[in-house]
Design a protein around this motif. Structure first.
Motif, PDB file in Angstrom:
ATOM      1  N   ALA A   1      -4.327  -4.407   9.516  1.00  0.00           N
ATOM      2  CA  ALA A   1      -5.718  -3.909   8.595  1.00  0.00           C
ATOM      3  C   ALA A   1      -5.916  -2.328   9.019  1.00  0.00           C
ATOM      4  N   TYR A   2      -5.836  -2.168  10.335  1.00  0.00           N
ATOM      5  CA  TYR A   2      -6.028  -0.983  11.085  1.00  0.00           C
ATOM      6  C   TYR A   2      -4.970   0.088  10.364  1.00  0.00           C
ATOM      7  N   LEU A   3      -3.747  -0.137  10.262  1.00  0.00           N
ATOM      8  CA  LEU A   3      -2.768   0.625   9.804  1.00  0.00           C
ATOM      9  C   LEU A   3      -3.044   1.034   8.410  1.00  0.00           C
ATOM     10  N   CYS A   4      -3.545   0.073   7.668  1.00  0.00           N
ATOM     11  CA  CYS A   4      -3.667   0.313   6.128  1.00  0.00           C
ATOM     12  C   CYS A   4      -4.820   1.182   6.061  1.00  0.00           C
ATOM     13  N   ILE A   5      -6.017   1.045   6.662  1.00  0.00           N
ATOM     14  CA  ILE A   5      -7.024   1.960   6.748  1.00  0.00           C
ATOM     15  C   ILE A   5      -6.767   3.386   7.214  1.00  0.00           C
ATOM     16  N   LYS A   6      -5.853   3.449   8.191  1.00  0.00           N
ATOM     17  CA  LYS A   6      -5.354   4.940   8.663  1.00  0.00           C
ATOM     18  C   LYS A   6      -4.398   5.602   7.469  1.00  0.00           C
TER      19      LYS A   6
ATOM     20  N   ILE B   1      -7.032   0.179  -4.490  1.00  0.00           N
ATOM     21  CA  ILE B   1      -6.848   0.352  -3.206  1.00  0.00           C
ATOM     22  C   ILE B   1      -7.726  -0.012  -2.256  1.00  0.00           C
ATOM     23  N   MET B   2      -8.879   0.664  -2.527  1.00  0.00           N
ATOM     24  CA  MET B   2     -10.110   0.342  -1.629  1.00  0.00           C
ATOM     25  C   MET B   2     -10.558  -1.070  -1.481  1.00  0.00           C
TER      26      MET B   2
ATOM     27  N   ARG C   1     -15.334 -19.397   6.689  1.00  0.00           N
ATOM     28  CA  ARG C   1     -14.183 -18.667   6.268  1.00  0.00           C
ATOM     29  C   ARG C   1     -13.376 -19.114   5.201  1.00  0.00           C
ATOM     30  N   ASP C   2     -13.143 -20.516   4.965  1.00  0.00           N
ATOM     31  CA  ASP C   2     -12.681 -21.014   3.602  1.00  0.00           C
ATOM     32  C   ASP C   2     -13.230 -20.342   2.565  1.00  0.00           C
ATOM     33  N   TYR C   3     -14.660 -20.561   2.465  1.00  0.00           N
ATOM     34  CA  TYR C   3     -15.562 -20.012   1.218  1.00  0.00           C
ATOM     35  C   TYR C   3     -15.358 -18.445   0.863  1.00  0.00           C
ATOM     36  N   PHE C   4     -15.276 -17.767   2.351  1.00  0.00           N
ATOM     37  CA  PHE C   4     -15.086 -16.311   2.146  1.00  0.00           C
ATOM     38  C   PHE C   4     -13.638 -16.086   1.509  1.00  0.00           C
ATOM     39  N   HIS C   5     -12.755 -16.434   2.234  1.00  0.00           N
ATOM     40  CA  HIS C   5     -11.457 -16.647   1.694  1.00  0.00           C
ATOM     41  C   HIS C   5     -11.260 -16.860   0.060  1.00  0.00           C
ATOM     42  N   PHE C   6     -11.969 -17.750  -0.123  1.00  0.00           N
ATOM     43  CA  PHE C   6     -11.897 -18.083  -1.605  1.00  0.00           C
ATOM     44  C   PHE C   6     -12.604 -17.111  -2.498  1.00  0.00           C
ATOM     45  N   ILE C   7     -13.727 -16.480  -2.158  1.00  0.00           N
ATOM     46  CA  ILE C   7     -14.250 -15.197  -2.750  1.00  0.00           C
ATOM     47  C   ILE C   7     -13.932 -14.250  -3.045  1.00  0.00           C
ATOM     48  N   CYS C   8     -13.104 -13.853  -1.774  1.00  0.00           N
ATOM     49  CA  CYS C   8     -12.177 -12.419  -1.591  1.00  0.00           C
ATOM     50  C   CYS C   8     -11.154 -12.802  -2.650  1.00  0.00           C
ATOM     51  N   ILE C   9     -10.482 -13.779  -2.726  1.00  0.00           N
ATOM     52  CA  ILE C   9      -9.216 -13.960  -3.764  1.00  0.00           C
ATOM     53  C   ILE C   9      -9.896 -13.812  -4.925  1.00  0.00           C
ATOM     54  N   GLN C  10     -10.975 -14.388  -5.368  1.00  0.00           N
ATOM     55  CA  GLN C  10     -11.291 -14.233  -6.745  1.00  0.00           C
ATOM     56  C   GLN C  10     -11.685 -13.028  -7.084  1.00  0.00           C
ATOM     57  N   ILE C  11     -12.338 -12.131  -6.198  1.00  0.00           N
ATOM     58  CA  ILE C  11     -12.628 -10.961  -6.540  1.00  0.00           C
ATOM     59  C   ILE C  11     -11.192  -9.924  -7.054  1.00  0.00           C
ATOM     60  N   LEU C  12     -10.310 -10.305  -6.209  1.00  0.00           N
ATOM     61  CA  LEU C  12      -9.279  -9.569  -6.328  1.00  0.00           C
ATOM     62  C   LEU C  12      -8.484 -10.072  -7.514  1.00  0.00           C
ATOM     63  N   VAL C  13      -8.475 -11.132  -8.111  1.00  0.00           N
ATOM     64  CA  VAL C  13      -8.026 -11.777  -9.202  1.00  0.00           C
ATOM     65  C   VAL C  13      -8.577 -11.055 -10.266  1.00  0.00           C
ATOM     66  N   PHE C  14     -10.059 -11.375 -10.592  1.00  0.00           N
ATOM     67  CA  PHE C  14     -10.675 -10.791 -11.650  1.00  0.00           C
ATOM     68  C   PHE C  14     -10.656  -9.408 -11.551  1.00  0.00           C
ATOM     69  N   TYR C  15     -10.801  -8.567 -10.720  1.00  0.00           N
ATOM     70  CA  TYR C  15     -10.785  -7.191 -10.845  1.00  0.00           C
ATOM     71  C   TYR C  15      -9.280  -6.801 -11.469  1.00  0.00           C
ATOM     72  N   SER C  16      -8.332  -7.381 -10.644  1.00  0.00           N
ATOM     73  CA  SER C  16      -6.999  -6.967 -11.402  1.00  0.00           C
ATOM     74  C   SER C  16      -6.700  -7.354 -12.922  1.00  0.00           C
TER      75      SER C  16
ATOM     76  N   LEU D   1       0.766  -1.139   0.126  1.00  0.00           N
ATOM     77  CA  LEU D   1       0.068  -0.137   0.067  1.00  0.00           C
ATOM     78  C   LEU D   1       0.840   1.170  -0.073  1.00  0.00           C
ATOM     79  N   GLN D   2       1.869   1.006   0.798  1.00  0.00           N
ATOM     80  CA  GLN D   2       3.128   2.308   0.740  1.00  0.00           C
ATOM     81  C   GLN D   2       3.423   2.492  -0.698  1.00  0.00           C
ATOM     82  N   SER D   3       3.910   1.530  -1.478  1.00  0.00           N
ATOM     83  CA  SER D   3       4.334   1.848  -2.754  1.00  0.00           C
ATOM     84  C   SER D   3       3.337   2.121  -3.584  1.00  0.00           C
TER      85      SER D   3
END
Length: 217
Positions: free
Chosen positions: A97-102, A126-127, A163-178, A26-28
């Motif tokens: 996570a807090y440091l990233c939001i801040k 970033i969001m 949690r595993d399904y949620f993890h999978f969904i989040c990763i897929q969202i990031l991959v397809f968006y990128s 995030l800093q980069s």
């Protein structure tokens, strides 16, 4: 050849690198002059402590002790040091996570105070990145609290599966968006355009010109 029993926990320290990796990435993204330096070495401290504690929990055991630890996970899970490592992992992710939001809030405030026109600046990636990992790490922390404290409702398996399904969904969202924001699909569009009627007619004209060149009579 027998596989070393140490391989099962060889990369366990890496869980303490997830938060620092996201924070430094995030800093980069928000500082074009950013570079890794010695002052960032303290981010490695939790991982180093993890390696040291794992020696007393697992690596320092003889082979028989390691087999017991691997076959009876409750032995490790209820070991005071190992239990401390698990909690430290979840808490460190919440902290990062807090440091990233801040940092992102401060970055937006900096842009607002120093530039007049920032409407064209796209912060979607970033969001999305911060949002997905914050939600994921918060869910990890919640499942840990719900499964190991007085809030334990006997839903450890269900919460872990969710949690595993949620993890999978989040990763897929990031991959397809990128991928959608990259140029990887442009080549597909260009390939499809080569089959369009206009492209075919241009190709036929070029072939005809080549034939006239080779056969002028």
């Amino acid at each position: 050849q027998q596989i070393s029993l140490n391989i099962f926990f060889a990369l366990s320290f890496s869980v303490f690198l997830l938060g620092p990796c996201l924070y430094l990435y995030l800093q980069s993204l928000t500082n074009r002059d950013f570079s890794i330096s010695k002052k960032h070495a303290f981010h490695l401290l939790p991982a180093i402590i993890c390696i040291v504690l794992l020696y007393f929990v697992y690596f320092g055991l003889d082979d028989q002790g390691k087999i017991v630890a691997l076959t009876k996970f409750s032995y490790l899970f209820y070991h005071p040091l190992f239990h401390t490592l698990i909690w430290a992992d979840k808490i460190s992710l919440i902290i990062y996570a807090y440091l990233c939001i801040k940092h992102f809030i401060q970055y937006k405030a900096y842009l607002h105070n120093n530039f007049s026109n920032i409407d064209s600046v796209d912060h979607s990636w970033i969001m999305l990145l911060i949002g997905c990992f914050t939600a994921l790490w918060t869910w990890h922390f919640f499942t840990m609290v719900a499964g190991t404290t007085v809030l334990d409702l006997g839903l450890g398996h269900e919460l872990g599966l969710a949690r595993d399904y949620f993890h999978f969904i989040c990763i897929q969202i990031l991959v397809f968006y990128s991928l959608s924001q990259s140029n990887i699909f442009n080549s597909f569009k260009q390939d499809n355009n080569t089959n369009s009627p206009n492209a075919i007619s241009v190709a036929e004209e070029n072939i005809e010109k080549l034939n006239q060149y080779h056969d002028p009579g």
